[in-house]
Design an enzyme around this catalytic site. Structure first.
Site, mmCIF file in Angstrom:
data_model
loop_
_atom_site.group_PDB
_atom_site.id
_atom_site.type_symbol
_atom_site.label_atom_id
_atom_site.label_comp_id
_atom_site.label_asym_id
_atom_site.label_seq_id
_atom_site.Cartn_x
_atom_site.Cartn_y
_atom_site.Cartn_z
ATOM 1 N N CYS A 8 0.861 -1.181 0.000
ATOM 2 C CA CYS A 8 0.000 0.000 0.000
ATOM 3 C C CYS A 8 0.899 1.234 0.000
ATOM 4 C CB CYS A 8 -0.989 -0.008 1.164
ATOM 5 S SG CYS A 8 -0.259 0.125 2.813
ATOM 6 N N ASN A 11 2.219 1.621 4.268
ATOM 7 C CA ASN A 11 2.501 0.374 5.002
ATOM 8 C C ASN A 11 2.185 0.490 6.501
ATOM 9 O OD1 ASN A 11 5.324 -1.828 5.704
ATOM 10 N ND2 ASN A 11 3.313 -2.407 5.046
ATOM 11 N N CYS A 13 -1.487 1.159 7.402
ATOM 12 C CA CYS A 13 -2.918 0.866 7.570
ATOM 13 C C CYS A 13 -3.354 -0.405 6.839
ATOM 14 C CB CYS A 13 -3.772 2.040 7.084
ATOM 15 S SG CYS A 13 -3.496 3.576 7.978
ATOM 16 N N ARG A 14 -3.369 -0.367 5.509
ATOM 17 C CA ARG A 14 -3.978 -1.451 4.735
ATOM 18 C C ARG A 14 -3.093 -2.685 4.556
ATOM 19 N NH1 ARG A 14 -5.209 2.094 -0.372
ATOM 20 N NH2 ARG A 14 -3.202 2.909 0.380
ATOM 21 N N SER A 15 -1.865 -2.510 4.077
ATOM 22 C CA SER A 15 -1.056 -3.710 3.789
ATOM 23 C C SER A 15 -0.611 -4.465 5.040
ATOM 24 C CB SER A 15 0.117 -3.405 2.843
ATOM 25 O OG SER A 15 1.013 -2.479 3.388
HETATM 26 P P1 4NP Z 1 -1.772 3.069 3.980
HETATM 27 O O1 4NP Z 1 -2.269 4.532 4.433
HETATM 28 O O2 4NP Z 1 -1.223 3.210 2.581
HETATM 29 O O3 4NP Z 1 -3.006 2.219 4.005
HETATM 30 O O4 4NP Z 1 -0.734 2.652 4.999
HETATM 31 C C1 4NP Z 1 -1.390 5.624 4.483
HETATM 32 C C2 4NP Z 1 -0.580 5.803 5.578
HETATM 33 C C3 4NP Z 1 0.270 6.908 5.655
HETATM 34 C C4 4NP Z 1 0.293 7.815 4.610
HETATM 35 C C5 4NP Z 1 -0.516 7.622 3.504
HETATM 36 C C6 4NP Z 1 -1.350 6.533 3.445
HETATM 37 N N1 4NP Z 1 1.139 8.958 4.692
HETATM 38 O O5 4NP Z 1 1.094 9.800 3.765
HETATM 39 O O6 4NP Z 1 1.880 9.081 5.674
#
Ligand code: 4NP
Length: 156
Positions: A8, A11, A13-15
């Site tokens: 994702c 890294n 939340c989703r993955s």
């Molecule tokens: P993820 O969500 O891709 O599901 O882990 C995010 C977590 C952090 C960020 C973006 C998306 N960020 O920009 O820090």
């Protein structure tokens, strides 16, 4: 060993949610010695951190361990090491292809391809939506169907 990588953006939340759920499903199916799982992020903003609080809260509720899961950034060599790279959204796929032009043997798919009658094109990012529950439901179903798909591909 069959190696599966969830990807994702951050890294956190989703993955990592997918990694923990898939690892749990592998253990339940007695396949932990045959299929390995990891996750990584396109961006390196949170390297070394554990999963996001929202992801941890849901995994705790579901009694799914996320022990040892820490943010890491995807790298070019992931294209050599993994058999399945499962992305959360279209942008992840585009970004992955920037890192490396691809490798014939790797199966690259979006997790939503494994959700029946999908209402979404991409797994919604709860970092922005705040809705970890909905993301959990999609990821859980996607992982379960992905496991069935891999099992039938490899006759295990
Ligand atoms: P993820 O969500 O891709 O599901 O882990 C995010 C977590 C952090 C960020 C973006 C998306 N960020 O920009 O820090």
């Amino acid at each position: 060993m069959i190696n599966v990588l969830f990807v994702c953006l951050g890294n956190i939340c989703r993955s990592p949610m997918a990694e923990a759920i898939f690892r749990h499903q592998l253990q339940q199916a007695g396949l932990a010695d045959e299929i390995s799982v990891d996750s990584g992020g396109i961006g390196g903003w949170h390297v070394g951190e554990p999963p996001h609080k929202g992801t941890r809260t849901i995994l705790d509720r579901e009694k799914i361990s996320y022990d040892g899961i820490r943010v890491r950034q995807v790298k070019k060599s992931d294209w050599e090491e993994f058999d399945y790279i499962i992305a959360m959204d279209d942008q992840n796929i585009n970004d992955l292809k920037q890192i490396h032009a691809g490798n014939e043997h790797v199966m690259v798919k979006k997790l939503m391809e494994f959700v029946d009658q999908p209402k979404e094109r991409n797994v919604p990012d709860p970092y922005y939506t705040g809705d970890f529950e909905y993301t959990y439901e999609l990821v859980s179903e996607g992982c379960s169907n992905l496991l069935s798909y891999i099992r039938s591909n490899h006759n295990i």
